[in-house]
Design a protein around this motif. Structure first.
Motif, PDB file in Angstrom:
ATOM      1  N   SER A 305       0.829  -1.205   0.000  1.00  0.00           N
ATOM      2  CA  SER A 305       0.000   0.000   0.000  1.00  0.00           C
ATOM      3  C   SER A 305       0.868   1.261   0.000  1.00  0.00           C
ATOM      4  O   SER A 305       0.546   2.245  -0.633  1.00  0.00           O
ATOM      5  N   GLN A 308       1.963   2.632  -3.334  1.00  0.00           N
ATOM      6  CA  GLN A 308       1.040   3.394  -4.184  1.00  0.00           C
ATOM      7  C   GLN A 308       1.491   4.816  -4.375  1.00  0.00           C
ATOM      8  O   GLN A 308       1.162   5.457  -5.351  1.00  0.00           O
ATOM      9  N   TYR A 309       2.194   5.324  -3.364  1.00  0.00           N
ATOM     10  CA  TYR A 309       2.642   6.698  -3.499  1.00  0.00           C
ATOM     11  C   TYR A 309       4.151   6.794  -3.289  1.00  0.00           C
ATOM     12  O   TYR A 309       4.654   7.769  -2.760  1.00  0.00           O
ATOM     13  N   HIS A 311       8.014   7.306  -4.059  1.00  0.00           N
ATOM     14  CA  HIS A 311       8.779   8.167  -4.947  1.00  0.00           C
ATOM     15  C   HIS A 311      10.222   7.759  -4.911  1.00  0.00           C
ATOM     16  O   HIS A 311      10.720   7.247  -3.916  1.00  0.00           O
TER      17      HIS A 311
ATOM     18  N   LEU B 132      -6.092   6.643   3.058  1.00  0.00           N
ATOM     19  CA  LEU B 132      -4.646   6.764   2.897  1.00  0.00           C
ATOM     20  C   LEU B 132      -4.186   7.998   3.672  1.00  0.00           C
ATOM     21  O   LEU B 132      -4.948   8.921   3.875  1.00  0.00           O
ATOM     22  N   PRO B 133      -2.937   7.980   4.091  1.00  0.00           N
ATOM     23  CA  PRO B 133      -2.438   9.123   4.878  1.00  0.00           C
ATOM     24  C   PRO B 133      -2.426  10.404   4.057  1.00  0.00           C
ATOM     25  O   PRO B 133      -1.886  10.447   2.958  1.00  0.00           O
ATOM     26  N   GLU B 136       1.037  11.985   2.907  1.00  0.00           N
ATOM     27  CA  GLU B 136       1.737  11.277   1.847  1.00  0.00           C
ATOM     28  C   GLU B 136       1.049  11.487   0.510  1.00  0.00           C
ATOM     29  O   GLU B 136       1.691  11.692  -0.513  1.00  0.00           O
ATOM     30  N   ARG B 139       1.546  14.954  -0.929  1.00  0.00           N
ATOM     31  CA  ARG B 139       2.905  15.089  -1.446  1.00  0.00           C
ATOM     32  C   ARG B 139       3.043  14.340  -2.771  1.00  0.00           C
ATOM     33  O   ARG B 139       3.647  14.824  -3.715  1.00  0.00           O
TER      34      ARG B 139
END
Lengths: 352, 818
Positions: A305, A308-309, A311, B132-133, B136, B139
């Motif tokens: 999870s 998913q974000y 970088h 979701l946070p 994060e 950003r």
């Protein structure tokens, strides 16, 4: 499950997972045909029950019933060449006569299954159980494929891929992928830095190429297939821009990288970074990545999870550059170009 | 969810407007279709299908063919449709049905523009659903948007991001421990500042894309889009946790860094203006140095003048609004003064009008924020003069230039916010005024005088009057650089008349309250100044001065108990007036001086100082002389004579000798007039000189009425005789009527020789004349009917009066027909 015309008298069913605990997977046999197969791993037992079903009031006289567990490589462009690398055999029944339906348990203990099942364009690597009712003239043969997945350990060395490429005085970019080896549910995270831009770029995409090489010597067949095409940038960047890459692999039809399987074939994967300019010229750089299969565990969920974000963060002190992208600090080390970008001027024929 | 049709890419060059309409219509049509499909499958709970249609719809935003304006139209519609998806997903989460992997799922979209729009939408929903946070995801979104480098598409994408993030930005000091990494104000700042600088970069980049011949169009388009960039700053200003400290240490430096480094004039101008307008005054006050330092680093083509002026104006109105005071520790004036000097120094090519405009703003600031500190305003004026002297010493600013206009504006500021007495304290004001050429100086001087008159400012001392004259000397004396204007300075030029009338009115504001000697000085000052103004101006400037002198004599008379020398002082004033009027006699018309003389005679008579009779006689005789010189213009002569008669009737200080000389002269003058009716009328007036006029009895020194009944009768008879000689019957009748009125007056005054019979005779005569008049006029001219009508009604009124009076005992025996 080959039910032949003359098998009308008899049918064979493979019961491999009576408790229904084994995972199944839908395997694409060809364009239109899919089948569900049980998944097995290397070293696992292959056991189960064979049910031989006779039609009512019929009987079969046989010279014995044999069960085989076979692993082989089929070259599809040359049907005749089948290379078996595994053949375990058991005689289920001595010669005699079957008068009624019957079941027989079997077990192959700790079977070594060295390769991953694979169905490619020119090659197929199959594992299957085969029941042969030996008869005087023509044998009754029943087969059942299983899918073998090859789990790998975490690679000990997994460097990021970092490379500066360009066309002299025209375009210099530096790309970084966070790893060189990705598992099949992995996420490719990276960044492209534009060090010099003198052409009008229209967009940039990243493609996953699968290359399948079969045969050897003069009979080599190379097939290339674009598995995924993924736009990562729209418009023309200027010097100093950095463009993020995040590509999820789980959604694509990928296999682990396979090298020189049985000296018959290889399947390799490449990331192809393609820049397209306003005249539809394409500039690209291919970079091999190794794909591997990871054992799935529940605890990976949370990690997944966060991906998913995710970088790309540069591992060392180079981070200051990414912050300073407004001015495009172009220090001396960047001026050397490691490799050329390939360019093809084929505005008429798209490369894929 | 691979990709949508790839048709929309192409070059924007050479698209006609018609085509634009068509393209937009097509795109909108497609959007509607996809949106419809999306909503339909969402109704069937098919999220994946819905996302697919949404991606197709968003594919329309990949176009390069639309102009920014039309792209905006398209964007609005798409975002609106996207809102349905958002609502649907939010609803799903509220009912616990939300899918947890959409943030990843949408990232499989092959094209980046639809992918990012979807990602933002899902991110928005997930943060709200606490899936979701927050920190994060925010950003991530702002970073991922880097993938769109196309200016137009990138700007709108990031605008959508900002719009979605609006309600999500953490605005707290501390992170909320219980929830999923909510982030703090610092995360919000990072988010907006990054988004801002990325948007600005995209916006600036538009300038350099495409053909140079389209530059104007592109700049226009950029201006249309600027609000998108500015919204970031608005968002920053809306965060409650941004305080002065944070603004100073984080927000402003980051914005400034971007503004300065983008080196784009359009962006810099707009963004600086934006900073000034969106953030509160207190912030600006505390970051003046930082802001102004940034100003100096802007591109040389930036119109820095507007930026600085805008800031100064903002702070000026802040300090004047609600009695807000600029904190003591902030040396607003010094800072601006210094920085503006620096700016001017650093930009050698700065046009002088800009310099002046800056100084204007500074002047306005110093006058409004530091009302009591004249040295500030004075310093600005001094600097301004200095700057011009440095360019070219003692050179006037060419008339009609922008610089001249700005200077005029600047010079009006002190006039507007101070009254003139304070302006006079700004001793550099005049020096700046002198920079202007004749026409602008004229404008400013007029403005000054009008302002004094509007505000009814009283100027109490001779010294201030001197200073003021010095300031507005452009209007008072001939100017070396106004030679073109000289020819126009005549009574026939309306502008000149208006101008000089203003100067004349100005004199009325010179009032030394409770200090007649000061007032005398003022008058002397006026005289000293006005005498240099030329005869044409004196026509306007002298009369008020003379009237002031007369008025002053009354004030001296009022304080005669305290001031022994009052008579002497009055004497001096009369002498002065005499001298002044004498100058005026050089004018082509004598009327003005004649009246002033008569006024002087009247004044002297009222004052009754020691030698009042001499003065009055002198004035009167002067007036009479002027009258005599008037020969030629019969009407004017008659009018003047009337004035003389009236005045003499009122002047009461003459002894018999002087009075008889004068009254006889006037009576003779009356008979010497050319026209009969004039003779008659003035003669009838003269009767009063022998009756109610006053003289001083030599023995008693008291005034007494003359009451010379014989002379009255003689005059009346003479008049009657003259009337008989009038040829025009109508006029004759009218004059008879007037004669009758005179008789009635004296009858009422109990004149010994006038009895009811005399009246009856006259009435009879008049009545018969009227009937004669009726018979002739009805047959001959009908055209003079109006005149006849007037006369008839006059006579009628006389008769009406008599009829009324006939009831009284005094009028017994009055014979009058009804």
């Amino acid at each position: 499950m080959d039910i032949l015309g003359l098998g009308s008298k008899v049918d064979v069913e493979f019961l491999l997972d009576p408790q229904g605990q084994r995972k199944q997977i839908e395997v694409k046999i060809d364009e239109n045909k899919r089948s569900l197969q049980y998944i097995y791993y290397d070293g696992e037992d292959v056991n189960g029950t064979i049910q031989i079903k006779l039609k009512k009031n019929s009987k079969i006289e046989h010279q014995g019933i044999r069960l085989e567990f076979i692993g082989h490589v089929e070259m599809l462009n040359d049907r005749s060449t089948v290379h078996e690398f595994l053949n375990l055999s058991k005689l289920l029944t001595f010669p005699g006569e079957l008068t009624e339906s019957t079941s027989m348990d079997f077990a192959f203990q700790n079977v070594e299954k060295p390769y991953e099942s694979y169905i490619g364009i020119n090659v197929k690597l199959r594992y299957f159980l085969r029941v042969t009712i030996i008869k005087r003239f023509s044998n009754n043969v029943f087969e059942r494929d299983i899918c073998v997945q090859q789990l790998s350990q975490f690679p000990e060395i997994n460097n990021s891929i970092k490379m500066e490429v360009g066309i002299e005085d025209c375009l210099h970019i530096e790309f970084e992928y966070n790893k060189s080896k990705y598992h099949l549910k992995d996420v490719i995270v990276g960044k492209i830095y534009f060090l010099l831009v003198r052409i009008k770029i229209k967009h940039m995409e990243i493609a996953i190429l699968k290359k399948e090489n079969t045969g050897s010597g003069p009979n080599i067949y190379a097939e290339s297939e674009t598995i995924a095409k993924y736009e990562i940038m729209d418009g023309a960047p200027v010097r100093g821009e950095s463009i993020p890459i995040r590509l999820f692999l789980a959604g694509y039809d990928l296999t682990p990288t396979m090298r020189d399987i049985q000296k018959k074939f290889s399947v390799r994967y490449f990331l192809n970074l393609v820049l397209v300019d306003e005249e539809e010229r394409r500039y690209f750089k291919q970079q091999e990545i190794v794909l591997w299969r990871k054992q799935e565990k529940d605890k990976d969920k949370s990690k997944q999870s966060a991906q998913q974000y995710a970088h790309y963060e540069r591992p060392e002190a180079a981070t200051n550059k990414s912050e300073d992208n407004g001015t495009g600090a172009n220090s001396g080390e960047n001026s050397s170009v490691n490799g050329p970008l390939s360019s093809e001027n084929n505005s008429d024929i798209p490369s894929d | 969810m691979q990709k949508t049709a790839d048709t929309s890419r192409g070059s924007i060059a050479g698209i006609s407007m018609d085509n634009q309409e068509k393209l937009l219509a097509e795109s909108l049509q497609n959007v509607r279709q996809h949106a419809f499909a999306m909503k339909r499958v969402l109704d069937q709970q098919s999220v994946m299908e819905g996302l697919k249609h949404a991606a197709n719809m968003l594919g329309e935003l990949r176009t390069s063919l639309l102009s920014p304006k039309n792209y905006y139209e398209l964007h609005v519609v798409v975002v609106e449709e996207l809102h349905h998806l958002e609502l649907y997903l939010t609803d799903e989460f509220e009912h616990g049905r939300g899918s947890h992997d959409l943030y990843e799922v949408v990232q499989y979209a092959g094209n980046i523009v639809p992918r990012l729009y979807l990602l933002i939408t899902i991110g928005h929903v997930y943060i709200r659903a606490n899936e979701l946070p927050r920190r994060e995801v925010l950003r991530d979104l702002v970073e991922m948007c880097r993938g769109v480098q196309h200016p137009l598409r990138g700007l709108f994408l990031r605008n959508y991001l900002l719009q979605c993030a609006k309600s999500l930005l953490p605005d707290t000091e501390e992170e909320n421990q219980e929830e999923n990494k909510t982030g703090t104000i610092l995360d919000s700042l990072d988010f907006i500042l990054l988004n801002f600088s990325e948007m600005n970069k995209l916006w600036v980049r538009m300038q350099y894309q495409g053909h140079t011949r389209d530059l104007n169009r592109r700049e226009q388009e950029r201006r249309e889009l600027r609000i998108l960039v500015g919204t970031n700053l608005v968002r920053l200003s809306e965060l409650e946790c941004v305080n002065v400290e944070r603004y100073k240490t984080i927000v402003l430096p980051k914005i400034m860094e971007q503004v300065v480094s983008c080196r784009d004039a359009i962006a810099q101008e707009y963004l600086m203006e934006c900073i000034i307008q969106v953030f509160p005054d207190e912030y600006h006050l505390n970051t003046l140095n930082e802001f102004l330092k940034g100003c100096r680093e802007l591109s040389p083509t930036v119109n820095i003048r507007n930026i600085l002026i805008s800031l100064i104006d903002r702070l000026t109105s802040y300090s004047t609004r609600d009695q807000q005071n600029i904190p003591e520790n902030i040396q607003l004036f010094d800072i601006f003064s210094e920085q503006i000097t620096e700016v001017i120094k650093s930009r050698s090519t700065m046009p002088s009008e800009d310099i002046v405009a800056l100084q204007s703003a500074l002047l306005s600031l110093s006058l409004k924020c530091y009302r009591d500190q004249f040295e500030y305003g004075n310093k600005v004026l001094e600097n301004t003069r200095q700057i011009f002297d440095n360019i070219a010493l003692d050179t006037q600013v060419t008339t009609g230039t922008q610089a001249a206009k700005e200077l005029v504006k600047m010079l009006k500021i002190p006039i507007d916010c101070y009254d003139i007495l304070d302006v006079l304290k700004l001793n550099h004001y005049k020096l700046v005024l002198q920079l202007l050429s004749y026409r602008e100086r004229h404008t400013v001087c007029m403005y000054i005088i009008n302002s004094i008159l509007d505000k009814e400012t009283i100027i109490p001392t001779a010294e201030q009057v001197t200073q003021l004259f010095d300031l507005v000397s452009t209007l008072i004396i001939d100017q070396p650089d106004g030679s073109l204007e000289h020819s126009r300075q005549t009574i026939t030029n309306e502008d000149f008349v208006e101008e000089q009338n203003l100067v004349a009115r100005l004199c009325n504001t010179f009032k030394a309250i409770n200090d007649p000697d000061q007032q005398y000085h003022i008058i002397k000052t006026c005289q000293d100044t006005f005498k240099n103004g030329g005869l044409e101006r004196m026509r306007f400037t002298y009369p008020p001065m003379i009237m002031q002198a007369y008025a002053l004599t009354f004030r001296y008379k009022d304080i005669r108990e305290q001031d022994e020398k009052w008579e002497k002082k009055c004497q001096k004033l009369f002498q002065l007036s005499n001298q002044l009027i004498n100058t005026l006699t050089k004018l082509e018309t004598n009327d003005l001086s004649l009246r002033l003389y008569l006024q002087g005679a009247l004044t002297a008579s009222e004052i009754r100082s020691e030698n009042a009779e001499t003065i009055a006689y002198e004035f009167f005789s002067q007036a009479y002389t002027l009258y005599e010189e008037q020969a030629g213009d019969t009407r004017a002569q008659c009018a003047s004579l009337t004035l003389l008669i009236g005045t003499l009737e009122k002047v009461s200080c003459f002894g018999e000798e002087n009075h008889s000389t004068l009254r006889q002269s006037l009576t003779q003058a009356a008979t010497r007039l050319v026209k009969r009716p004039d003779q008659v009328r003035t003669l009838l007036l003269c009767t009063h000189l022998f009756w109610s006029a006053q003289r001083v009895d030599e023995s008693t020194q008291k005034s007494e009425q003359i009451r010379d009944s014989e002379k009255v009768i003689a005059c009346l008879k003479k008049a009657a005789k003259l009337i008989a000689q009038v040829m025009d019957q109508t006029a004759q009748v009218q004059l008879y009527n007037e004669l009758l009125n005179s008789y009635i007056y004296f009858f009422n005054q109990n004149h010994p020789d006038i009895d009811i019979n005399v009246l009856n005779t006259l009435i009879e005569k008049l009545q018969s004349d009227i009937s004669k008049l009726d018979s002739t006029s009805s047959t001959t001219h009908t055209s003079s009917n109006d005149g006849d009508e007037f006369i008839r009604s006059q006579i009628q009124k006389t008769f009406d009066y008599l009829r009324q009076q006939s009831q009284l005992e005094k009028f017994q025996g009055l014979q009058i027909n009804n």
